[in-house]
Design an enzyme around this catalytic site. Structure first.
Site, PDB file in Angstrom:
ATOM      1  N   LYS A 269       0.864  -1.187   0.000  1.00  0.00           N
ATOM      2  CA  LYS A 269       0.000   0.000   0.000  1.00  0.00           C
ATOM      3  C   LYS A 269       0.897   1.231   0.000  1.00  0.00           C
ATOM      4  O   LYS A 269       1.696   1.433   0.911  1.00  0.00           O
ATOM      5  CB  LYS A 269      -0.906   0.006   1.243  1.00  0.00           C
ATOM      6  CG  LYS A 269      -1.628   1.339   1.490  1.00  0.00           C
ATOM      7  CD  LYS A 269      -2.548   1.298   2.698  1.00  0.00           C
ATOM      8  CE  LYS A 269      -3.107   2.688   3.034  1.00  0.00           C
ATOM      9  NZ  LYS A 269      -4.012   2.690   4.200  1.00  0.00           N
ATOM     10  N   ASP A 274      -2.631  10.237   3.396  1.00  0.00           N
ATOM     11  CA  ASP A 274      -4.014   9.821   3.606  1.00  0.00           C
ATOM     12  C   ASP A 274      -4.744  10.847   4.467  1.00  0.00           C
ATOM     13  O   ASP A 274      -4.691  10.795   5.690  1.00  0.00           O
ATOM     14  CB  ASP A 274      -4.039   8.433   4.276  1.00  0.00           C
ATOM     15  CG  ASP A 274      -5.462   7.953   4.540  1.00  0.00           C
ATOM     16  OD1 ASP A 274      -6.404   8.555   3.981  1.00  0.00           O
ATOM     17  OD2 ASP A 274      -5.622   6.968   5.292  1.00  0.00           O
ATOM     18  N   LYS A 281     -10.108  12.984   8.004  1.00  0.00           N
ATOM     19  CA  LYS A 281      -9.622  12.615   9.335  1.00  0.00           C
ATOM     20  C   LYS A 281      -9.593  13.841  10.245  1.00  0.00           C
ATOM     21  O   LYS A 281      -9.446  14.958   9.759  1.00  0.00           O
ATOM     22  CB  LYS A 281      -8.187  12.087   9.227  1.00  0.00           C
ATOM     23  CG  LYS A 281      -8.059  10.693   8.639  1.00  0.00           C
ATOM     24  CD  LYS A 281      -6.615  10.237   8.627  1.00  0.00           C
ATOM     25  CE  LYS A 281      -6.491   8.847   8.018  1.00  0.00           C
ATOM     26  NZ  LYS A 281      -7.117   7.795   8.822  1.00  0.00           N
ATOM     27  N   ASP A 292       1.767   6.648   5.309  1.00  0.00           N
ATOM     28  CA  ASP A 292       0.788   5.660   4.848  1.00  0.00           C
ATOM     29  C   ASP A 292       1.236   4.933   3.568  1.00  0.00           C
ATOM     30  O   ASP A 292       0.510   4.128   3.024  1.00  0.00           O
ATOM     31  CB  ASP A 292      -0.571   6.345   4.635  1.00  0.00           C
ATOM     32  CG  ASP A 292      -1.740   5.418   4.899  1.00  0.00           C
ATOM     33  OD1 ASP A 292      -1.550   4.404   5.605  1.00  0.00           O
ATOM     34  OD2 ASP A 292      -2.841   5.688   4.391  1.00  0.00           O
ATOM     35  N   ASP A 351     -12.178   7.031   3.836  1.00  0.00           N
ATOM     36  CA  ASP A 351     -10.948   6.840   4.597  1.00  0.00           C
ATOM     37  C   ASP A 351     -10.529   5.359   4.636  1.00  0.00           C
ATOM     38  O   ASP A 351      -9.424   5.035   5.056  1.00  0.00           O
ATOM     39  CB  ASP A 351     -11.138   7.389   6.022  1.00  0.00           C
ATOM     40  CG  ASP A 351      -9.818   7.613   6.735  1.00  0.00           C
ATOM     41  OD1 ASP A 351      -8.762   7.554   6.057  1.00  0.00           O
ATOM     42  OD2 ASP A 351      -9.853   7.848   7.958  1.00  0.00           O
ATOM     43  N   GLU A 353      -9.472   3.612   2.357  1.00  0.00           N
ATOM     44  CA  GLU A 353      -8.975   3.667   0.975  1.00  0.00           C
ATOM     45  C   GLU A 353      -7.930   2.618   0.663  1.00  0.00           C
ATOM     46  O   GLU A 353      -7.778   2.218  -0.484  1.00  0.00           O
ATOM     47  CB  GLU A 353      -8.424   5.077   0.690  1.00  0.00           C
ATOM     48  CG  GLU A 353      -6.961   5.324   1.071  1.00  0.00           C
ATOM     49  CD  GLU A 353      -6.680   5.193   2.561  1.00  0.00           C
ATOM     50  OE1 GLU A 353      -7.636   5.298   3.356  1.00  0.00           O
ATOM     51  OE2 GLU A 353      -5.522   4.986   2.944  1.00  0.00           O
ATOM     52  N   ARG A 355      -7.689  -0.553   1.318  1.00  0.00           N
ATOM     53  CA  ARG A 355      -8.208  -1.813   0.769  1.00  0.00           C
ATOM     54  C   ARG A 355      -8.683  -1.632  -0.668  1.00  0.00           C
ATOM     55  O   ARG A 355      -8.622  -2.552  -1.461  1.00  0.00           O
ATOM     56  CB  ARG A 355      -9.317  -2.354   1.693  1.00  0.00           C
ATOM     57  CG  ARG A 355     -10.517  -1.467   1.793  1.00  0.00           C
ATOM     58  CD  ARG A 355     -11.376  -1.785   3.005  1.00  0.00           C
ATOM     59  NE  ARG A 355     -10.801  -1.244   4.250  1.00  0.00           N
ATOM     60  CZ  ARG A 355     -11.340  -1.395   5.445  1.00  0.00           C
ATOM     61  NH1 ARG A 355     -12.462  -2.094   5.592  1.00  0.00           N
ATOM     62  NH2 ARG A 355     -10.765  -0.880   6.523  1.00  0.00           N
TER      63      ARG A 355
HETATM   64  N1  BES Z   1      -4.089   4.686   6.901  1.00  0.00           N
HETATM   65  C1  BES Z   1      -5.182   4.430   7.740  1.00  0.00           C
HETATM   66  C2  BES Z   1      -4.856   3.478   8.875  1.00  0.00           C
HETATM   67  C3  BES Z   1      -3.893   3.969   9.911  1.00  0.00           C
HETATM   68  C4  BES Z   1      -4.367   4.543  11.081  1.00  0.00           C
HETATM   69  C5  BES Z   1      -2.540   3.814   9.763  1.00  0.00           C
HETATM   70  C6  BES Z   1      -3.484   4.945  12.058  1.00  0.00           C
HETATM   71  C7  BES Z   1      -1.645   4.237  10.729  1.00  0.00           C
HETATM   72  C8  BES Z   1      -2.129   4.794  11.880  1.00  0.00           C
HETATM   73  C9  BES Z   1      -6.339   3.825   6.930  1.00  0.00           C
HETATM   74  O1  BES Z   1      -6.416   4.224   5.625  1.00  0.00           O
HETATM   75  C10 BES Z   1      -7.604   4.229   7.592  1.00  0.00           C
HETATM   76  O2  BES Z   1      -7.894   5.391   7.604  1.00  0.00           O
HETATM   77  N2  BES Z   1      -8.345   3.273   8.128  1.00  0.00           N
HETATM   78  C11 BES Z   1      -9.571   3.535   8.797  1.00  0.00           C
HETATM   79  C12 BES Z   1     -10.569   2.500   8.374  1.00  0.00           C
HETATM   80  C13 BES Z   1     -11.971   2.796   8.806  1.00  0.00           C
HETATM   81  C14 BES Z   1     -12.501   4.017   8.079  1.00  0.00           C
HETATM   82  C15 BES Z   1     -12.818   1.592   8.513  1.00  0.00           C
HETATM   83  C16 BES Z   1      -9.313   3.469  10.293  1.00  0.00           C
HETATM   84  O3  BES Z   1      -8.528   2.633  10.727  1.00  0.00           O
HETATM   85  O4  BES Z   1      -9.845   4.294  11.007  1.00  0.00           O
HETATM   86 ZN    ZN Z   2      -4.634   4.847   4.757  1.00  0.00          ZN
HETATM   87 MN    MN Z   3      -7.546   6.019   5.439  1.00  0.00          MN
END
Ligand code: BES
Ligand code: ZN
Ligand code: MN
Length: 511
Positions: A269, A274, A281, A292, A351, A353, A355
């Site tokens: 990834k 992000d 966020k 990210d 968010d 994204e 996947r």
């Molecule tokens: N890049 C983030 C995950 C992340 C969070 C990485 C904290 C490092 C530290 C990912 O893209 C994300 O935003 N995931 C969301 C998913 C949710 C919307 C289902 C999350 O984990 O909040």
């Molecule tokens: Zn992300």
């Molecule tokens: Mn995200």
């Protein structure tokens, strides 16, 4: 910045500081004793005066009155006869570096295979020199700092030359050369992960891949947006569409094995920033989302290490590079996209994204390369940090044997993983009312990291596959957890290099 001058020596130079090993009962290691004899018991009496016990990685230092020697650094080796894994040797080296960094003399480590029992390591034919090489490797890994943007470098770090005393300097050197190549891969990963998003964005990261790998014999192919449209990577493109920076797909091929041999593929990834997109966020720690792209950064560093050490196998790396931004052109919550696989996705949260990006990258990889194994790396979910904290990456797999192999490499390298389950329950949680699936779990389904893994599984087309959720380990807030200083860890390069080395262990007689 990194420690540049590391060598192996058969005897002590004229002027130096020394590092000597002490066991937990307070006794001097055999090598330490020898030096101590020449110094008229100055070390032995120092140990006594300080009441130093050699608990593992305990350190103290004192000044010698002899004009030929600077400091003596005592380092704890634990109980006599204790077996050291590669990782423990690296830790020892890292601790030595931390102590030695402020010394301006040449520092000689007087700890070697006469003092320490090295645990066997699968696929490694020779033990000779390994102890010294891994200590040096640990010191090297620890010495790396990202100080590119600091006008004033850290003046406390004085050490420029570290030597390790060895009875077999040529074996130690030979082993260390391989490790140095591995380190250059790890450092490349740390470097690109550390760079901010105004410097590293999809186009520039793809360029780094070309600059770093082509000269090593890796074939590098960069897909631009038109080609991705042609391939109908609509899921990846949907994430990218809100950004002024166009996406890229970097495809790296190392053909070290036989022609007909199916490759092992690594998919990363690479969200270079992000923001969350329209599902934006909160501001507090948003800057951390410059990391990210760590999955893609790891794939890049891994390919560098593999190529530099000429591993006799075929490896494919795919870096899925996009920026996730909100704008008038951005995808909206509620949008439905048709992925390259033909499966449709309802975007309930922009968010989630990672996947969506991986969905097309995974499909593309299995479709084009028919790999025998696919392993993806992604900073995929915040939930994995809730579940596992910062020491372990989450491991998911549709193959027990593959998962076990990765766990073995994790134990050997100290880049720890913890396997989490997958199940139909979570699978149902991502079925959508209006499309084939939705990109987040239904509200009653918790376990967000499992949901995400279950989503990815739909795009591997039944291939042997493992997924590493590295959110939480790609950056070290506590330097004790990893062999690095604060910042990017390079997690996964060593782990997967070891995994590949084992795979090719029959051919590789000298790791
Ligand atoms: N890049 C983030 C995950 C992340 C969070 C990485 C904290 C490092 C530290 C990912 O893209 C994300 O935003 N995931 C969301 C998913 C949710 C919307 C289902 C999350 O984990 O909040
Ligand atoms: Zn992300
Ligand atoms: Mn995200």
């Amino acid at each position: 910045m990194v420690l540049k001058d590391i060598s192996f020596v058969e005897s002590l130079p004229k002027k130096c500081s020394i590092v000597v090993g002490i066991y937990s009962d307070g006794s001097l290691s055999p090598s330490a004793k020898k030096v101590d004899e020449a110094l008229g018991n100055a070390i032995g009496s120092g140990v006594e005066k300080l009441a130093f016990t050699g608990k593992p990685l305990n350190t103290r230092s004192f000044l010698l009155s002899s004009e030929n020697y600077g400091q003596v650094v005592l380092i704890g080796l634990g109980d006599i006869g204790k077996e050291f894994s590669s990782y423990e040797l690296e830790k020892l080296g890292a601790t030595i570096y931390t102590e030695a960094a402020r010394l301006d003399f040449t520092v000689v480590v007087v700890v070697n295979e006469s003092d320490i029992k090295v645990a066997p390591n699968q696929g490694c034919a020779s033990f000779q020199g390994r102890c010294e090489a891994y200590i040096a490797f640990g010191a090297l890994l620890k010495s790396w700092h990202f100080d590119k943007y600091k006008s004033k470098k850290d003046e406390k770090i004085k050490l420029s030359n570290l030597s390790v005393l060895s009875k077999n300097t040529s074996a130690a050197k030979q082993c260390f050369e391989k490790l140095e190549n591995l380190a250059s891969g790890i450092f490349l990963t740390r470097h690109v992960v550390s760079e901010p998003s105004n410097v590293i964005y999809p186009e520039s990261l793809a360029r780094v891949a070309e600059e770093e790998l082509v000269s090593l014999g890796v074939e590098v192919e960069i897909l631009q947006i038109e080609k991705m449209r042609e391939l109908e990577m609509n899921s990846l493109l949907a994430v990218a569409q809100g950004s002024a920076n166009e996406p890229r797909l970097a495809i790296l091929q190392w053909k070290g094995g036989k022609n007909e041999e199916a490759p092992i593929a690594f998919i990363g990834k690479g969200v270079t920033f992000d923001s969350g997109g329209i599902s934006i966020k909160p501001g507090d720690n948003m800057h951390e989302m410059r990391y990210d792209m760590a999955g893609a950064g790891t794939v890049l560093g891994l390919l560098k290490a593999v190529a530099k050490n000429n591993l006799p196998i075929n490896v494919v790396g795919v870096m899925a590079l996009v920026e996730n931004m909100p704008s008038g052109a951005a995808q909206r919550p509620g949008d439905i996209v048709k992925s390259m696989s033909g499966q449709t996705i309802e975007v309930l949260n922009t968010d989630a994204e990672g996947r969506m990006v991986l969905a097309d990258a995974l499909w593309y990889t299995q479709n084009r390369f028919n790999p025998k194994i696919m392993i993806d790396l992604a900073t995929l979910t915040g939930a994995i940090v809730v579940a596992l904290g910062h020491e372990f990456a989450g491991l998911f797999s549709n193959c027990n044997e593959l998962a076990e192999q990765i766990v073995k490499s994790a134990e050997e390298t100290g880049e720890k993983v913890w396997r989490l389950p997958m199940s139909e329950h979570f699978d149902e949680g991502i079925n959508s009312d209006v499309a084939d699936m939705q990109n987040i779990g239904k509200p009653n389904i918790r376990g967000g990291s499992i949901t995400a893994a279950q989503f990815l599984k739909r795009f591997v087309n039944g291939k042997r596959w493992a997924h590493l959720d590295i959110a939480g380990v790609e950056i070290a807030s506590d330097e004790k957890l990893f062999i690095c200083s604060r910042g990017a860890t390079g997690f996964g390069v060593h782990l997967l290099y070891d995994f590949l080395r084992r795979t090719s262990a029959d051919e590789c007689k000298n790791c």
